[in-house]
Design a protein around this motif. Structure first.
Motif, short mmCIF file in Angstrom:
data_model
loop_
_atom_site.label_atom_id
_atom_site.label_comp_id
_atom_site.label_asym_id
_atom_site.label_seq_id
_atom_site.Cartn_x
_atom_site.Cartn_y
_atom_site.Cartn_z
N ILE B 3 11.67 -8.64 -0.94
CA ILE B 3 10.93 -9.30 -2.02
C ILE B 3 10.34 -8.23 -2.92
O ILE B 3 9.77 -7.26 -2.44
CB ILE B 3 9.75 -10.11 -1.47
CG1 ILE B 3 10.21 -11.05 -0.38
CG2 ILE B 3 9.09 -10.90 -2.59
CD1 ILE B 3 9.06 -11.77 0.25
N CYS B 7 8.72 -11.03 -7.98
CA CYS B 7 9.14 -12.36 -7.52
C CYS B 7 7.95 -13.33 -7.42
O CYS B 7 8.14 -14.54 -7.51
CB CYS B 7 9.81 -12.27 -6.15
SG CYS B 7 11.30 -11.23 -6.17
N LEU B 49 13.62 -12.88 0.42
CA LEU B 49 13.44 -13.77 -0.72
C LEU B 49 13.78 -15.24 -0.38
O LEU B 49 12.98 -16.13 -0.67
CB LEU B 49 14.35 -13.27 -1.84
CG LEU B 49 13.70 -13.04 -3.16
CD1 LEU B 49 14.47 -12.05 -3.98
CD2 LEU B 49 13.56 -14.35 -3.89
#
Lengths: 283, 283
Positions: B3, B7, B49
């Protein structure tokens, strides 16, 4: 203006961008993000947009240990705008309606808002604003107010934009007090930025005494509040001044570009619109 | 893929958009936002993610009380794509290199990703991908793998994209198992969406048994894990499959468009790139 839910992702983006502009390392960036998440989670829903912006940027300044992360970016903006100054003066001098052109030039300068655009094309924006119709057009009321006013209180927005404000001020041919922030917040103009733009040759520079975005009167100095109270005409530049002062009386005229989709929707205009809007009567 | 800090604003935006697509009222939207802020604040930085995406969309489904907020949007995507199906078949039939054209058509379909674009222009995207160079181009290895493989395990991505996958599957002329999600997540294709796209006429539809984004093997069914283990060639569509499987061996080929700036940077390609990438050897 109230906070919309869509502002929350934007606050996080701004926090990260500001941290990076302030040269934060990866660990500091994560800390900024964590603190911003915590702040946004606890924020009272009745807070105004500039209040949250203020808190977010205080987090950045404190976490990164940089009291003015936008200093270099502000100097670059001023430098670029000064390079255009002779051309802007020629535009106004050769215009059929110099005041109208100078107003458009000043609004074009409002593109320099690093909260929304880290990159901008100033000269292209000037070109666009010279022929673009106004989405909100209180220019006639503004002209009439100018003929009646003895002097103008001009609330600055961003560094660099100051140069284009100077072009408008020099076209007004009347005494102007140019109010800048009392300390660094985002890329808002401070005394240093106004001096670098040469505004001191055209206006008396005063400080609001506050480093909050927009003009939050209760956080301004006693001296500034007195100036504001006595002003018979106020020119307020940019979104944050609109968000904090829009219901503060008909002697205030807001000059801005609608750069964010939320403000644009709130104002009932498309993004990219030119706005010259007279303030509303006090509730 | 790890990540990135960038994000986080995107997760908040997605949470709000998903809530609205699920017809959440203002109060539910605020609740979704609060819960997303809390989740993001507490998330372990080593999570992937798709794992966070999964959590965010679980919050939306639970808060809004809608087990499939994207149902109507998915049906619309499928309907629009089916309207193009005859034209897509003609494109492939008339192509000098039908396999290459069908691969491009399938990658064009990857534009239908409602996590990134609520609006998309499918036919224009097909036109663009037909002539666009590949930013990552393992097409030769893909062709060679196809000649050696006995059958293909094809990991679906989004509803609507399923129609363009069907065009590629029909061009492969070999047995294909088309794996869809075991339950609704975002606009990812489920059994219902694959059937609506007519994929059952061209492939055997199987379920991963999981409703997590991408293909997180440990959350898939025992049956699917066995299919995956035995597959001699895997076609994996879209970003989430790339994020979850990219280091899972050379028999997997990722077909996608790089739609987000973070994934694009991670993959070393510009946004909008066409990618056909062979998976890496297991570490």
């Amino acid at each position: 203006m109230k906070i919309y839910l869509d502002c929350y992702p934007c606050f996080l983006r701004q926090a990260l961008e500001a941290a990076r502009i302030g040269k934060a390392d990866e660990q500091q960036q994560r800390l900024v993000l964590d603190r911003a998440l915590e702040t946004l989670r606890l924020i009272e829903p009745w807070r105004t947009l500039p209040e949250i912006t203020d808190r977010i940027h205080r987090i950045v300044r404190r976490t990164v240990g940089n009291s003015d992360p936008y200093r270099a970016a502000k100097e670059t903006s001023t430098c670029h705008a000064l390079a255009l100054y002779p051309r802007l003066k020629t535009l106004v001098a050769e215009a059929c309606d110099p005041l109208d052109t100078a107003v458009r030039v000043s609004i074009a300068g409002n593109i320099i808002d690093l909260a929304f655009n880290l990159k901008y094309a100033l000269w292209e924006t000037v070109g666009r604003t010279l022929s673009q119709p106004f989405a909100v057009d209180d220019r006639q009321a503004f002209r009439e107010a100018l003929t009646r006013a003895k002097r103008v209180l001009y609330l600055a927005d961003n560094a660099g934009e100051t140069v284009l404000d100077r072009v408008l001020i020099e076209t007004l041919h009347m005494p102007v007090m140019y109010a800048v922030k009392g300390g660094p917040i985002l890329n808002d103009a401070t005394l240093e930025d106004a001096l670098a733009a040469g505004v001191d040759g055209a206006a008396e520079i005063v400080s609001t005494g506050s480093d909050a975005p927009g003009t939050v009167l209760r956080s301004c100095s006693q001296e500034f509040r007195q100036l504001y109270k006595e002003a018979d005409l106020v020119i307020a530049k940019g979104q944050a001044n609109y968000e904090t002062l829009s219901a503060n009386g008909v002697r205030t005229f807001f000059l801005l570009q609608a750069k964010c989709s939320i403000l644009a929707r709130d104002a009932g205009v498309p993004v990219g619109s030119l706005v010259l809007k007279q303030g509303q009567r006090r509730a």
